[in-house]
Design a protein around this motif. Structure first.
Motif, PDB file in Angstrom:
ATOM      1  N   HIS A  93       0.797  -1.300   0.030  1.00 44.13           N
ATOM      2  CA  HIS A  93       0.003  -0.056  -0.066  1.00 44.13           C
ATOM      3  C   HIS A  93       1.035   1.394  -0.145  1.00 44.13           C
ATOM      4  O   HIS A  93       0.689   2.052  -0.752  1.00 44.13           O
ATOM      5  N   VAL A  94       1.894   1.182   0.808  1.00 42.33           N
ATOM      6  CA  VAL A  94       2.706   2.462   0.926  1.00 42.33           C
ATOM      7  C   VAL A  94       3.492   2.550  -0.294  1.00 42.33           C
ATOM      8  O   VAL A  94       3.807   3.939  -0.905  1.00 42.33           O
ATOM      9  N   MET A  95       4.020   1.559  -1.141  1.00 44.41           N
ATOM     10  CA  MET A  95       5.040   1.608  -2.238  1.00 44.41           C
ATOM     11  C   MET A  95       4.105   2.148  -3.238  1.00 44.41           C
ATOM     12  O   MET A  95       4.589   2.884  -4.324  1.00 44.41           O
ATOM     13  N   ARG A  96       2.643   1.698  -3.518  1.00 48.55           N
ATOM     14  CA  ARG A  96       2.049   2.368  -4.447  1.00 48.55           C
ATOM     15  C   ARG A  96       1.344   3.939  -4.391  1.00 48.55           C
ATOM     16  O   ARG A  96       1.316   4.291  -5.332  1.00 48.55           O
ATOM     17  N   ARG A  97       1.747   4.175  -3.305  1.00 53.24           N
ATOM     18  CA  ARG A  97       1.263   5.633  -2.919  1.00 53.24           C
ATOM     19  C   ARG A  97       2.110   6.523  -3.391  1.00 53.24           C
ATOM     20  O   ARG A  97       2.029   7.787  -3.899  1.00 53.24           O
ATOM     21  N   ALA A 138      11.247  -6.688  -5.131  1.00 56.09           N
ATOM     22  CA  ALA A 138       9.836  -6.649  -4.064  1.00 56.09           C
ATOM     23  C   ALA A 138       9.346  -5.267  -4.429  1.00 56.09           C
ATOM     24  O   ALA A 138       8.086  -5.336  -4.396  1.00 56.09           O
ATOM     25  N   ILE A 139      10.094  -4.261  -4.564  1.00 61.35           N
ATOM     26  CA  ILE A 139       9.198  -2.976  -4.929  1.00 61.35           C
ATOM     27  C   ILE A 139       8.477  -2.915  -5.916  1.00 61.35           C
ATOM     28  O   ILE A 139       7.436  -2.249  -6.227  1.00 61.35           O
ATOM     29  N   GLU A 140       9.246  -3.614  -7.023  1.00 61.71           N
ATOM     30  CA  GLU A 140       8.704  -3.563  -8.551  1.00 61.71           C
ATOM     31  C   GLU A 140       7.334  -4.367  -8.347  1.00 61.71           C
ATOM     32  O   GLU A 140       6.304  -4.300  -9.176  1.00 61.71           O
ATOM     33  N   ALA A 141       7.483  -5.412  -7.628  1.00 64.34           N
ATOM     34  CA  ALA A 141       6.253  -6.407  -7.597  1.00 64.34           C
ATOM     35  C   ALA A 141       4.893  -5.873  -7.005  1.00 64.34           C
ATOM     36  O   ALA A 141       3.960  -6.217  -7.455  1.00 64.34           O
ATOM     37  N   THR A 142       5.333  -4.722  -5.907  1.00 65.31           N
ATOM     38  CA  THR A 142       4.237  -4.176  -5.525  1.00 65.31           C
ATOM     39  C   THR A 142       3.238  -3.206  -6.505  1.00 65.31           C
ATOM     40  O   THR A 142       2.140  -3.288  -6.143  1.00 65.31           O
ATOM     41  N   LYS A 143       3.852  -2.887  -7.611  1.00 65.78           N
ATOM     42  CA  LYS A 143       3.073  -2.204  -8.786  1.00 65.78           C
ATOM     43  C   LYS A 143       2.079  -3.097  -9.117  1.00 65.78           C
ATOM     44  O   LYS A 143       0.869  -2.655  -9.838  1.00 65.78           O
ATOM     45  N   TRP A 148       1.966  -9.467  -6.450  1.00 66.52           N
ATOM     46  CA  TRP A 148       2.461  -9.364  -5.394  1.00 66.52           C
ATOM     47  C   TRP A 148       1.365 -10.308  -4.337  1.00 66.52           C
ATOM     48  O   TRP A 148       2.068 -11.069  -3.356  1.00 66.52           O
ATOM     49  N   ARG A 149       0.208 -10.346  -4.468  1.00 66.96           N
ATOM     50  CA  ARG A 149      -0.789 -11.379  -3.926  1.00 66.96           C
ATOM     51  C   ARG A 149      -0.171 -12.884  -3.997  1.00 66.96           C
ATOM     52  O   ARG A 149      -0.209 -13.435  -2.887  1.00 66.96           O
ATOM     53  N   THR A 150       0.485 -13.163  -5.326  1.00 65.86           N
ATOM     54  CA  THR A 150       0.718 -14.604  -5.410  1.00 65.86           C
ATOM     55  C   THR A 150       2.160 -14.810  -4.536  1.00 65.86           C
ATOM     56  O   THR A 150       2.219 -15.875  -3.994  1.00 65.86           O
ATOM     57  N   MET A 151       2.986 -13.906  -4.647  1.00 66.01           N
ATOM     58  CA  MET A 151       4.279 -13.740  -3.587  1.00 66.01           C
ATOM     59  C   MET A 151       3.845 -14.043  -2.248  1.00 66.01           C
ATOM     60  O   MET A 151       4.432 -14.852  -1.571  1.00 66.01           O
ATOM     61  N   ILE A 152       3.010 -13.220  -1.723  1.00 67.40           N
ATOM     62  CA  ILE A 152       2.359 -13.372  -0.466  1.00 67.40           C
ATOM     63  C   ILE A 152       2.033 -14.817  -0.023  1.00 67.40           C
ATOM     64  O   ILE A 152       2.230 -15.298   1.029  1.00 67.40           O
ATOM     65  N   ALA A 153       1.026 -15.169  -0.843  1.00 65.22           N
ATOM     66  CA  ALA A 153       0.511 -16.546  -0.910  1.00 65.22           C
ATOM     67  C   ALA A 153       1.360 -17.689  -0.702  1.00 65.22           C
ATOM     68  O   ALA A 153       1.503 -18.424   0.197  1.00 65.22           O
ATOM     69  N   ASN A 154       2.299 -17.656  -1.395  1.00 61.20           N
ATOM     70  CA  ASN A 154       3.515 -18.855  -1.826  1.00 61.20           C
ATOM     71  C   ASN A 154       4.267 -18.365  -0.479  1.00 61.20           C
ATOM     72  O   ASN A 154       4.643 -19.500   0.271  1.00 61.20           O
TER      73      ASN A 154
END
Length: 160
Positions: A93-97, A138-143, A148-154
């Protein structure tokens, strides 16, 4: 809550649910901004086991391993993965802002570093947990929210 959590007439499942609803949110307040070191992780795991032992009325002098306590409670250790998941969603959330919070979280503020060993940043702990390699990945994946959700789920599946 002690009377509810230690009541033998209430099923262990209901008592665990009460613990998750009433106690864990208080414990995890503000966890999105924590940097979890190995020492902090051990303390959190010990706290989780203390709650379970109190619920099951297992004395600390009883020679029961944590694994047997977890089996009796019909659960696994979930606290650290819950905290990491909340941190990851807050971080994305912070990275997208792309505001001041972004600079503070990534540690890319201008100025001199203080003397001594530098403190661990939130992004470093998350990249280790997500096994993202570098923090820039990781920062690029937040975009990309789906990636990002699949990374968290894994990472949650692996239970680290």
């Amino acid at each position: 809550m002690k009377t509810v959590l230690t009541n033998k007439n209430i099923s262990i499942r209901t008592r665990r649910r009460a613990l998750e609803c009433y106690i864990e949110p208080i414990l995890m307040y503000g966890c999105e901004a924590w940097t979890i070191s190995k020492q902090t992780q051990k303390k959190l795991e010990a706290t989780e086991m203390w709650f379970l032992r109190r619920m099951l009325r297992i004395s600390w002098t009883a020679k029961k391993t944590n694994d047997t306590v977890l089996e009796e409670a019909h659960t696994t250790r979930l606290l650290i993965s819950k905290i990491r998941k909340r941190q990851a969603t807050f971080f994305s959330h912070v990275m997208r802002r792309e505001k001041l919070e972004n600079l503070v979280t990534t540690g890319m503020l201008e100025g001199k570093c203080s003397r001594g060993k530098q403190r661990e940043k939130l992004i470093e702990g998350l990249t280790d947990w997500l096994k993202a390699g570098k923090s820039l990945e990781a920062i690029e994946a937040t975009k990309d929210r789906k990636k990002w959700r699949t990374m968290i789920a894994n990472a949650v599946k692996q239970g680290t």
